[in-house]
Write an enzyme that holds these catalytic residues in place. Structure first.
Site, PDB file in Angstrom:
ATOM      1  N   SER A  30       0.990  -1.031  -0.047  1.00 24.73           N
ATOM      2  CA  SER A  30       0.046   0.000  -0.250  1.00 24.73           C
ATOM      3  C   SER A  30       0.910   1.217  -0.095  1.00 24.73           C
ATOM      4  CB  SER A  30      -0.365  -0.319   1.733  1.00 24.73           C
ATOM      5  OG  SER A  30      -1.444  -0.696   1.169  1.00 24.73           O
TER       6      SER A  30
HETATM    7  N1  SAM Z   1      -0.793  -4.760   4.388  1.00 25.83           N
HETATM    8  C1  SAM Z   1      -0.022  -5.210   2.864  1.00 25.83           C
HETATM    9  C2  SAM Z   1       1.304  -4.765   2.834  1.00 25.83           C
HETATM   10  O1  SAM Z   1       2.278  -4.236   3.879  1.00 25.83           O
HETATM   11  O2  SAM Z   1       1.840  -4.959   2.006  1.00 25.83           O
HETATM   12  C3  SAM Z   1      -1.013  -4.747   1.598  1.00 25.83           C
HETATM   13  C4  SAM Z   1      -1.160  -5.729   1.423  1.00 25.83           C
HETATM   14  S1  SAM Z   1      -1.964  -5.606  -0.494  1.00 25.83           S
HETATM   15  C5  SAM Z   1      -2.992  -4.524  -1.175  1.00 25.83           C
HETATM   16  C6  SAM Z   1      -3.810  -6.474   0.502  1.00 25.83           C
HETATM   17  C7  SAM Z   1      -3.558  -8.259   0.652  1.00 25.83           C
HETATM   18  O3  SAM Z   1      -4.873  -8.339   0.802  1.00 25.83           O
HETATM   19  C8  SAM Z   1      -3.244  -8.955  -0.721  1.00 25.83           C
HETATM   20  O4  SAM Z   1      -1.790  -8.669  -0.857  1.00 25.83           O
HETATM   21  C9  SAM Z   1      -4.170 -10.139  -1.406  1.00 25.83           C
HETATM   22  O5  SAM Z   1      -3.656 -10.895  -1.026  1.00 25.83           O
HETATM   23  C10 SAM Z   1      -4.406 -10.107   0.129  1.00 25.83           C
HETATM   24  N2  SAM Z   1      -6.303 -10.620   0.609  1.00 25.83           N
HETATM   25  C11 SAM Z   1      -7.264 -10.760  -0.600  1.00 25.83           C
HETATM   26  N3  SAM Z   1      -7.867 -10.974   0.265  1.00 25.83           N
HETATM   27  C12 SAM Z   1      -7.821 -11.814   1.354  1.00 25.83           C
HETATM   28  C13 SAM Z   1      -8.408 -12.697   2.412  1.00 25.83           C
HETATM   29  N4  SAM Z   1      -9.710 -13.013   2.325  1.00 25.83           N
HETATM   30  N5  SAM Z   1      -7.628 -12.347   3.169  1.00 25.83           N
HETATM   31  C14 SAM Z   1      -6.084 -12.835   3.295  1.00 25.83           C
HETATM   32  N6  SAM Z   1      -5.932 -12.076   2.631  1.00 25.83           N
HETATM   33  C15 SAM Z   1      -6.463 -11.377   1.830  1.00 25.83           C
END
Ligand code: SAM
Length: 215
Positions: free
Chosen positions: A61
């Site tokens: 992000s």
């Molecule tokens: N917090 C992260 C960082 O600091 O790099 C950024 C995360 S990215 C914007 C969103 C993440 O949510 C992705 O890696 C995606 O695979 C994950 N995601 C999507 N749906 C999810 C779910 N139901 N449970 C867990 N992770 C999920």
């Protein structure tokens, strides 16, 4: 001097100019080396205020988003925090650097493995697992704070249920392209909600979220 120290200090100035005031958040983000969390071709852009690709169609992000969401949780640094969407592990490391006990869930298993290496690198005890975070992590509930870092169609009910009394949940809610950030506070059995416009996240995919469209 640590690598990219000047760039990190400049990023903190940008965050302040954009309205981030929480000293705990700013201190953590000025110490965590974001360039370790981005792919090699993007290392020189690690301190730009932008989201960057981390593979698997996912992103780390934007620093402002990390700072804004973390600030919205009003953490003192001793809370138990659940993160849904580990991604690169950067947000989890920022929370742990603030002193929080962090639990984090990621549905993309290669990202879990990569983030765990980061947690070891920073010598932090962060509990992580692969799976669908839209159901929360009931074994460790209740949480003082929950942060969801992917955009959901609605607020998953289990996440509200797993909030401690007085706890806060921050989650982007909207359609697949654009979301509002919902800040939910639990007071006993009551929930209050505030919405802030203009955020864009990758989709939260799961049982209480968007359907998996093969991604
Ligand atoms: N917090 C992260 C960082 O600091 O790099 C950024 C995360 S990215 C914007 C969103 C993440 O949510 C992705 O890696 C995606 O695979 C994950 N995601 C999507 N749906 C999810 C779910 N139901 N449970 C867990 N992770 C999920």
């Amino acid at each position: 001097m640590k690598r990219f120290e000047t760039e990190r200090a400049e990023m903190i100035e940008v965050l302040k100019q954009k309205g981030i005031w929480d000293e705990r958040v700013l201190a953590a983000m000025s110490s965590v080396e974001r360039h370790f969390f981005v792919d090699a071709p993007f290392v020189n852009r690690a301190y730009e205020d932008s989201a960057l690709p981390i593979g698997h169609e996912q992103t780390i992000s934007q620093p402002y988003t990390v700072a804004f969401m973390t600030q919205a949780l009003e953490l003192k640094g001793n809370e138990k925090v659940l993160e849904v969407g580990t991604g690169s592990g950067y947000q989890a490391v920022v929370l742990a650097t603030m002193g929080c006990r962090v639990f984090t869930i990621e549905r993309r298993l290669p990202l879990v493995a990569r983030a765990r290496k980061m947690f070891d690198h920073f010598n932090l005890h962060i509990a992580s697992k692969g799976g669908d975070g839209s159901v929360g992590w009931s074994e460790f509930a209740p949480f003082d704070a929950i942060i969801v870092t992917a955009g959901a169609p609605n607020i998953p009910q289990p996440l509200k249920e797993q909030l401690a009394d007085g706890g806060k949940l921050v989650i982007p809610v909207g359609d697949r392209d654009i979301q509002k950030l919902s800040v939910v506070r639990r007071l006993g059995s009551q929930f209050t909600q505030q919405e802030i416009s203009g955020f864009k996240f990758v989709p939260l995919v799961g049982k209480n979220a968007w359907a998996n469209e093969g991604k």
